[in-house]
Structures are given as structure tokens and as C-alpha cells.
Design a protein around this motif. Structure first.
Motif, PDB file in Angstrom:
ATOM      1  N   LEU A   1      78.576  14.366   3.841  1.00 33.40           N
ATOM      2  CA  LEU A   1      78.563  14.728   2.423  1.00 33.40           C
ATOM      3  C   LEU A   1      78.913  13.476   1.629  1.00 33.40           C
ATOM      4  CD1 LEU A   1      78.598  16.926   0.170  1.00 33.40           C
ATOM      5  CD2 LEU A   1      81.019  17.258   0.699  1.00 33.40           C
ATOM      6  N   ASP A   2      78.009  13.055   0.735  1.00 33.96           N
ATOM      7  CA  ASP A   2      78.256  11.841  -0.066  1.00 33.96           C
ATOM      8  C   ASP A   2      78.516  12.277  -1.504  1.00 33.96           C
ATOM      9  OD1 ASP A   2      78.285   9.412  -1.333  1.00 33.96           O
ATOM     10  OD2 ASP A   2      76.384   8.700  -0.516  1.00 33.96           O
ATOM     11  N   LEU A   3      79.756  12.102  -1.949  1.00 36.37           N
ATOM     12  CA  LEU A   3      80.133  12.530  -3.305  1.00 36.37           C
ATOM     13  C   LEU A   3      80.011  11.339  -4.252  1.00 36.37           C
ATOM     14  CD1 LEU A   3      83.228  14.679  -2.282  1.00 36.37           C
ATOM     15  CD2 LEU A   3      80.987  15.516  -2.995  1.00 36.37           C
ATOM     16  N   GLY A   4      79.235  11.509  -5.338  1.00 37.32           N
ATOM     17  CA  GLY A   4      78.939  10.388  -6.234  1.00 37.32           C
ATOM     18  C   GLY A   4      77.931   9.481  -5.557  1.00 37.32           C
ATOM     19  N   CYS A   5      76.815  10.088  -5.105  1.00 38.72           N
ATOM     20  CA  CYS A   5      75.894   9.387  -4.183  1.00 38.72           C
ATOM     21  C   CYS A   5      74.956   8.417  -4.885  1.00 38.72           C
ATOM     22  CB  CYS A   5      75.102  10.397  -3.369  1.00 38.72           C
ATOM     23  SG  CYS A   5      73.938  11.374  -4.354  1.00 38.72           S
ATOM     24  N   GLY A   6      74.977   8.329  -6.235  1.00 34.39           N
ATOM     25  CA  GLY A   6      74.028   7.447  -6.921  1.00 34.39           C
ATOM     26  C   GLY A   6      72.610   7.873  -6.574  1.00 34.39           C
ATOM     27  N   ASN A   7      71.768   6.936  -6.143  1.00 37.81           N
ATOM     28  CA  ASN A   7      70.388   7.306  -5.794  1.00 37.81           C
ATOM     29  C   ASN A   7      70.237   7.684  -4.316  1.00 37.81           C
ATOM     30  OD1 ASN A   7      70.567   4.812  -4.592  1.00 37.81           O
ATOM     31  ND2 ASN A   7      68.595   4.061  -5.317  1.00 37.81           N
ATOM     32  N   ALA A   8      71.349   8.009  -3.671  1.00 39.21           N
ATOM     33  CA  ALA A   8      71.355   8.523  -2.282  1.00 39.21           C
ATOM     34  C   ALA A   8      70.929   7.493  -1.236  1.00 39.21           C
ATOM     35  CB  ALA A   8      70.494   9.796  -2.151  1.00 39.21           C
ATOM     36  N   LEU A   9      71.071   6.215  -1.581  1.00 39.43           N
ATOM     37  CA  LEU A   9      70.673   5.171  -0.630  1.00 39.43           C
ATOM     38  C   LEU A   9      71.504   5.211   0.660  1.00 39.43           C
ATOM     39  CD1 LEU A   9      68.740   2.709  -0.257  1.00 39.43           C
ATOM     40  CD2 LEU A   9      70.585   1.282  -1.110  1.00 39.43           C
ATOM     41  N   TYR A  10      72.821   5.511   0.519  1.00 38.96           N
ATOM     42  CA  TYR A  10      73.664   5.600   1.722  1.00 38.96           C
ATOM     43  C   TYR A  10      73.050   6.606   2.702  1.00 38.96           C
ATOM     44  CZ  TYR A  10      78.117   3.597  -0.141  1.00 38.96           C
ATOM     45  OH  TYR A  10      79.116   2.800  -0.640  1.00 38.96           O
ATOM     46  N   LEU A  11      72.721   7.799   2.161  1.00 40.92           N
ATOM     47  CA  LEU A  11      72.274   8.886   3.038  1.00 40.92           C
ATOM     48  C   LEU A  11      70.922   8.549   3.654  1.00 40.92           C
ATOM     49  CD1 LEU A  11      73.448  11.942   0.922  1.00 40.92           C
ATOM     50  CD2 LEU A  11      74.608  10.781   2.818  1.00 40.92           C
ATOM     51  N   VAL A  12      70.057   7.925   2.881  1.00 42.19           N
ATOM     52  CA  VAL A  12      68.751   7.523   3.410  1.00 42.19           C
ATOM     53  C   VAL A  12      68.960   6.525   4.560  1.00 42.19           C
ATOM     54  CG1 VAL A  12      66.672   6.188   2.841  1.00 42.19           C
ATOM     55  CG2 VAL A  12      67.432   8.023   1.311  1.00 42.19           C
ATOM     56  N   GLU A  13      69.833   5.548   4.346  1.00 44.18           N
ATOM     57  CA  GLU A  13      70.059   4.546   5.403  1.00 44.18           C
ATOM     58  C   GLU A  13      70.693   5.190   6.647  1.00 44.18           C
ATOM     59  OE1 GLU A  13      71.590   0.714   4.339  1.00 44.18           O
ATOM     60  OE2 GLU A  13      70.170   0.493   2.699  1.00 44.18           O
ATOM     61  N   PHE A  14      71.659   6.113   6.430  1.00 41.90           N
ATOM     62  CA  PHE A  14      72.308   6.770   7.584  1.00 41.90           C
ATOM     63  C   PHE A  14      71.306   7.623   8.352  1.00 41.90           C
ATOM     64  CE2 PHE A  14      76.604   6.817   5.170  1.00 41.90           C
ATOM     65  CZ  PHE A  14      76.761   5.477   5.467  1.00 41.90           C
ATOM     66  N   CYS A  15      70.475   8.372   7.599  1.00 42.90           N
ATOM     67  CA  CYS A  15      69.507   9.251   8.274  1.00 42.90           C
ATOM     68  C   CYS A  15      68.500   8.444   9.086  1.00 42.90           C
ATOM     69  CB  CYS A  15      68.782  10.137   7.256  1.00 42.90           C
ATOM     70  SG  CYS A  15      69.802  11.519   6.717  1.00 42.90           S
ATOM     71  N   LYS A  16      68.134   7.260   8.582  1.00 39.80           N
ATOM     72  CA  LYS A  16      67.181   6.424   9.335  1.00 39.80           C
ATOM     73  C   LYS A  16      67.832   5.874  10.609  1.00 39.80           C
ATOM     74  CE  LYS A  16      64.179   4.751   5.684  1.00 39.80           C
ATOM     75  NZ  LYS A  16      63.884   3.560   4.872  1.00 39.80           N
ATOM     76  N   LEU A  17      69.130   5.554  10.489  1.00 36.23           N
ATOM     77  CA  LEU A  17      69.835   4.966  11.635  1.00 36.23           C
ATOM     78  C   LEU A  17      70.208   6.004  12.687  1.00 36.23           C
ATOM     79  CD1 LEU A  17      72.363   2.480  10.049  1.00 36.23           C
ATOM     80  CD2 LEU A  17      70.799   1.975  11.920  1.00 36.23           C
ATOM     81  N   PHE A  18      70.597   7.209  12.199  1.00 35.40           N
ATOM     82  CA  PHE A  18      71.097   8.237  13.126  1.00 35.40           C
ATOM     83  C   PHE A  18      70.223   9.491  13.001  1.00 35.40           C
ATOM     84  CE2 PHE A  18      74.792   5.828  11.446  1.00 35.40           C
ATOM     85  CZ  PHE A  18      75.167   5.163  12.614  1.00 35.40           C
ATOM     86  N   PRO A  19      69.274   9.675  13.920  1.00 41.07           N
ATOM     87  CA  PRO A  19      68.303  10.772  13.792  1.00 41.07           C
ATOM     88  C   PRO A  19      68.928  12.154  13.808  1.00 41.07           C
ATOM     89  CG  PRO A  19      67.723   9.260  15.581  1.00 41.07           C
ATOM     90  CD  PRO A  19      69.047   8.826  15.089  1.00 41.07           C
ATOM     91  N   GLU A  20      70.186  12.276  14.311  1.00 45.05           N
ATOM     92  CA  GLU A  20      70.785  13.614  14.427  1.00 45.05           C
ATOM     93  C   GLU A  20      71.523  14.028  13.143  1.00 45.05           C
ATOM     94  OE1 GLU A  20      71.678  10.897  15.842  1.00 45.05           O
ATOM     95  OE2 GLU A  20      73.858  10.638  15.779  1.00 45.05           O
ATOM     96  N   ILE A  21      71.614  13.101  12.168  1.00 45.52           N
ATOM     97  CA  ILE A  21      72.434  13.396  10.978  1.00 45.52           C
ATOM     98  C   ILE A  21      71.691  14.262   9.958  1.00 45.52           C
ATOM     99  CG2 ILE A  21      73.205  12.225   8.856  1.00 45.52           C
ATOM    100  CD1 ILE A  21      74.743  10.307  10.454  1.00 45.52           C
ATOM    101  N   GLN A  22      72.427  15.264   9.411  1.00 45.44           N
ATOM    102  CA  GLN A  22      71.983  16.038   8.243  1.00 45.44           C
ATOM    103  C   GLN A  22      72.905  15.624   7.097  1.00 45.44           C
ATOM    104  OE1 GLN A  22      69.556  18.492   7.815  1.00 45.44           O
ATOM    105  NE2 GLN A  22      68.799  18.077   9.887  1.00 45.44           N
ATOM    106  N   ALA A  23      72.399  15.623   5.880  1.00 46.17           N
ATOM    107  CA  ALA A  23      73.234  15.069   4.800  1.00 46.17           C
ATOM    108  C   ALA A  23      73.089  15.856   3.502  1.00 46.17           C
ATOM    109  CB  ALA A  23      72.841  13.616   4.568  1.00 46.17           C
ATOM    110  N   TRP A  24      74.136  15.727   2.682  1.00 48.03           N
ATOM    111  CA  TRP A  24      74.141  16.354   1.358  1.00 48.03           C
ATOM    112  C   TRP A  24      74.683  15.313   0.370  1.00 48.03           C
ATOM    113  CZ3 TRP A  24      73.973  22.134   1.232  1.00 48.03           C
ATOM    114  CH2 TRP A  24      73.772  22.604  -0.077  1.00 48.03           C
TER     115      TRP A  24
END
Ligand SMILES: C[S@@+](CC[C@H](N)C(=O)[O-])C[C@H]1O[C@@H](n2cnc3c(N)ncnc32)[C@H](O)[C@@H]1O
Length: 349
Positions: A159-182
Motif C-alpha cells: 500500500l503506497d500512501l501519497g503515491c504521486g503518479n504511482a511510479l513506486y508501485l509500477v517499478e515494484f510490480c515490474k521487479l516482483f511478479p507476485e506483488i499486488q499493490a494499492w
């Protein structure tokens, strides 16, 4: 410079800060207008470029000529191309997006907002979030990843609070295929930029987004049970908005709802009045302006010692602490904490 220098020599020197101010603004607009992206494809015909980007020709050609005169662009007779001086700035675009796009207006309003009771200065929150995420690509995202790697059993739901344009989550999802994110972002335009980025990366099935503040987000029922929450440069925003008791209450609410959760908190250590820290080249180029805009925009930066005390009050223990690698930032001013409920650390080690 001696006092016998001509007025003209002294005038040229005196005007250099104004020149730098306009150059910084022009660089930002070359990026934001789409001109930069078009020029990456090679030399362009100005008329065609302006038509494609729907730019007013007299104004756009003045911007191009200004940048030619400053050595960022080249070309003549209606043609324009990029020079190395402009190309070399591309990797630092995020700093321009945040400091000029996001806070340029804030700096112009400083004088109006010095008086008691004059309220907050304005800022472009979407460009603050987008620029900050682009900067984080180099510093806070790798720092967050290093802290995450210390979570036993790994991470599945972020869960990314104050995610801006969600770049963190995009990078994490690309690196870790098992991750789900909000991702949660209160600024409407910032949220829309996050939706656009997630769609562009075809990650809609893995990243959910909500347009909300962090505190309000936890007042609503949640179908997602995160094992990690990221707060990248967001706690000092909440501190400015809700005060110390508000942040402590928010952290307690979060960890009561999800007792086993880990938190990654990234902040900037408040050392604006420490000469040893502020003499560093990056401190003068980045942190000095960064420290300046916070009190004008309802944000409260604090020291590392302050955060450690606040985490303790919120019942949290520091599991790990780190800073940015020195090849990117050797000031040590950016600090990252991996936190967990203190009673869980004691119980599970
Ligand atoms: C400096 S940016 C950080 C963006 C990103 N997390 C990063 O690390 O680069 C701060 C973000 O916090 C958001 N924000 C401000 N107040 C907030 C609040 N009460 N709850 C959640 N996010 C907030 C802003 O809109 C902005 O996108």
C-alpha cells in the motif's frame, strides 16, 4: 571583483541569478511542452512542431531562440535540434518538475506569505508528486527496495500512501511478479497521472488506485490487507496538516488495523541550520531550496531524532534504517526507516 570594475561588468555579474532563474523555468517548459520529447526523435521543422504540439508560433519560437542563445538547442532557418547540454538534463528532469513545475509559484509567493496570518503559498501538487516520484527513481525507490529486502518472508501486498503518479508501485510490480499493490493519492491531477501511468504499463490488474488522503483512506472499509505500507515523503505532509498527535493517531490506527504490517517511511532529516551539512554541493543545489518551501506550504520537516521519538510514541520499533547510496546522494540527509509494531518485534524477533 574590485570596486574599479566598470558598471557593466558588475551589472552582468549581478544579473546572473536572474538569468539562472529564467533558464531553469525555460528548461522545465521545454520538457513539459513536449518539445523535448519531439527533439529526441531528431531535428524538427519548427512550423510542423508547433502545429503538432498546438503551440503559439511567436511564443514557442521565442522559447526555442532563448534556449539556442543559452546553448541548449541548435539549428537555424526554421529548423531546431537538441544539443548535448539539453540532452544531458534528461535524467534530472524530475528535479525540474518538482522544484520549478511544483514549487516555482511558491518561490514567487514567499514575500506575500511572510506575514503572520498570510496563509499558505500555492503549489502544483500534481507536479510535486510526479517530480518527486521521478527523483525517487534514483534515491528513495532503491532505498525502499533495500529496506523491503529485510522483511522476513518477503512482500505480497503493498500500500503506497501519497503515491504521486504511482511510479513506486509500477517499478515494484515490474521487479516482483507476485506483488499486488494499492496506491492512494489525494491530489486529483496526481491521481489521474497515476491512472494514466498504470494503464500505459498495463498493470491495472495488479495496481488499484484511490483518490484520497491517507488519514481519510483508513476511515473507509478496506478489501485489501497490505503486508507493507510505504510513506515516501508523506509523513511530513500529514504532520503539517494534522500535527504530531494526528500523525501518532494515524500510525496507531494503521497498525491496529493491520498488526503484522511493516512500514517504510522515507523522510529528509531537517538540518537546514547545520553548516557542516549545508556546505555540501548537493545541499546547496537541492536541499537548501527544498527546506525553504516546506514551511510556506503547510508541511513540517523534522529531524531524525524527532521521528524516532514519534515512532516510539506510536508504538513502533525501528527494524532497519538506511540512507541513499553515496553515488547518488552522499549528504546522508535522506533517511529511510523500516518499522513494525514494537510488540510484534519483541514477540517474533
Ligand atoms: C513529495 S510527494 C511524494 C511522492 C512519492 N511518495 C515519493 O516518494 O516520491 C508527497 C505526496 O504526498 C501527497 N500528500 C499530501 N498530503 C497527503 C495526505 N494527507 N495523505 C496522503 N498523501 C498526501 C501529495 O499529494 C504528494 O503526491
Amino acid at each position: 571583483m574590485d570596486t574599479f570594475s566598470s558598471t557593466e561588468v558588475r551589472l552582468i555579474e549581478a544579473l546572473q541569478p536572474i538569468r539562472a532563474f529564467v533558464v531553469a523555468a525555460a528548461i522545465h517548459h521545454v520538457f513539459e511542452s513536449g518539445i523535448y520529447d519531439a527533439l529526441t526523435k531528431g531535428e524538427q521543422d519548427e512550423g510542423e512542431l508547433f502545429k503538432r504540439l498546438e503551440l503559439e508560433p511567436a511564443r514557442a519560437s521565442a522559447l526555442l531562440q532563448f534556449m539556442r542563445n543559452e546553448g541548449y538547442l541548435g539549428g537555424a532557418n526554421g529548423r531546431v535540434h537538441m544539443l548535448d547540454k539539453m540532452r544531458g538534463l534528461a535524467e534530472f528532469r524530475g528535479w525540474y518538475t518538482m522544484l520549478i513545475g511544483g514549487y516555482g509559484q511558491t518561490f514567487l509567493e514567499l514575500g506575500d506569505k511572510l506575514k503572520v496570518g498570510s496563509g499558505s503559498a500555492s503549489r502544483r501538487a500534481d507536479l510535486v508528486g510526479i517530480g518527486s516520484c521521478a527523483i525517487s527513481h534514483y534515491d528513495a525507490i532503491p532505498l525502499t527496495r533495500r529496506l523491503m529486502s529485510q522483511i522476513p518472508g518477503g512482500v505480497k501486498r503493498v500500500l503506497d500512501l501519497g503515491c504521486g503518479n504511482a511510479l513506486y508501485l509500477v517499478e515494484f510490480c515490474k521487479l516482483f511478479p507476485e506483488i499486488q499493490a494499492w496506491g492512494v493519492e489525494p491530489d486529483r491531477k496526481g491521481y489521474e497521472a497515476a491512472v494514466a501511468l498504470v494503464e500505459r504499463e498495463h498493470l491495472q490488474s495488479r495496481i488499484q488506485l484511490t483518490c484520497s488522503g491517507a488519514v481519510e483512506f483508513f476511515r473507509t472499509p478496506l478489501s485489501f490487507s497490505p503486508d507493507l505500507t510505504v510513506l515516501g515523503f508523506v509523513l511530513h505532509e500529514i504532520l503539517g496538516q494534522e500535527g504530531e498527535a494526528g500523525v501518532v493517531g494515524f500510525l496507531k490506527q494503521l497498525t491496529e488495523r493491520f498488526p503484522d504490517i511493516h512500514l517504510v517511511v522515507i523522510e529528509v532529516d531537517q538540518k537546514m541550520d547545520e553548516p557542516r551539512a549545508m556546505r555540501h554541493g548537493l545541499s546547496l543545489a537541492y536541499y537548501n531550496p527544498y527546506y525553504l518551501f516546506h514551511p510556506f506550504t503547510r508541511q513540517r520537516l523534522e529531524t531524525r531524532a524527532f521521528w524516532l521519538k514519534l515512532f516510539q510514541e506510536a508504538g513502533l520499533a525501528v527494524v532497519a534504517e538506511d540512507t541513499v547510496t553515496p553515488d547518488v546522494d552522499s549528504t546522508g540527509l535522506e533517511i529511510g526507516f523500516l518499522l513494525r509494531r514494537a510488540d510484534r518485534v519483541a514477540r517474533h524477533g
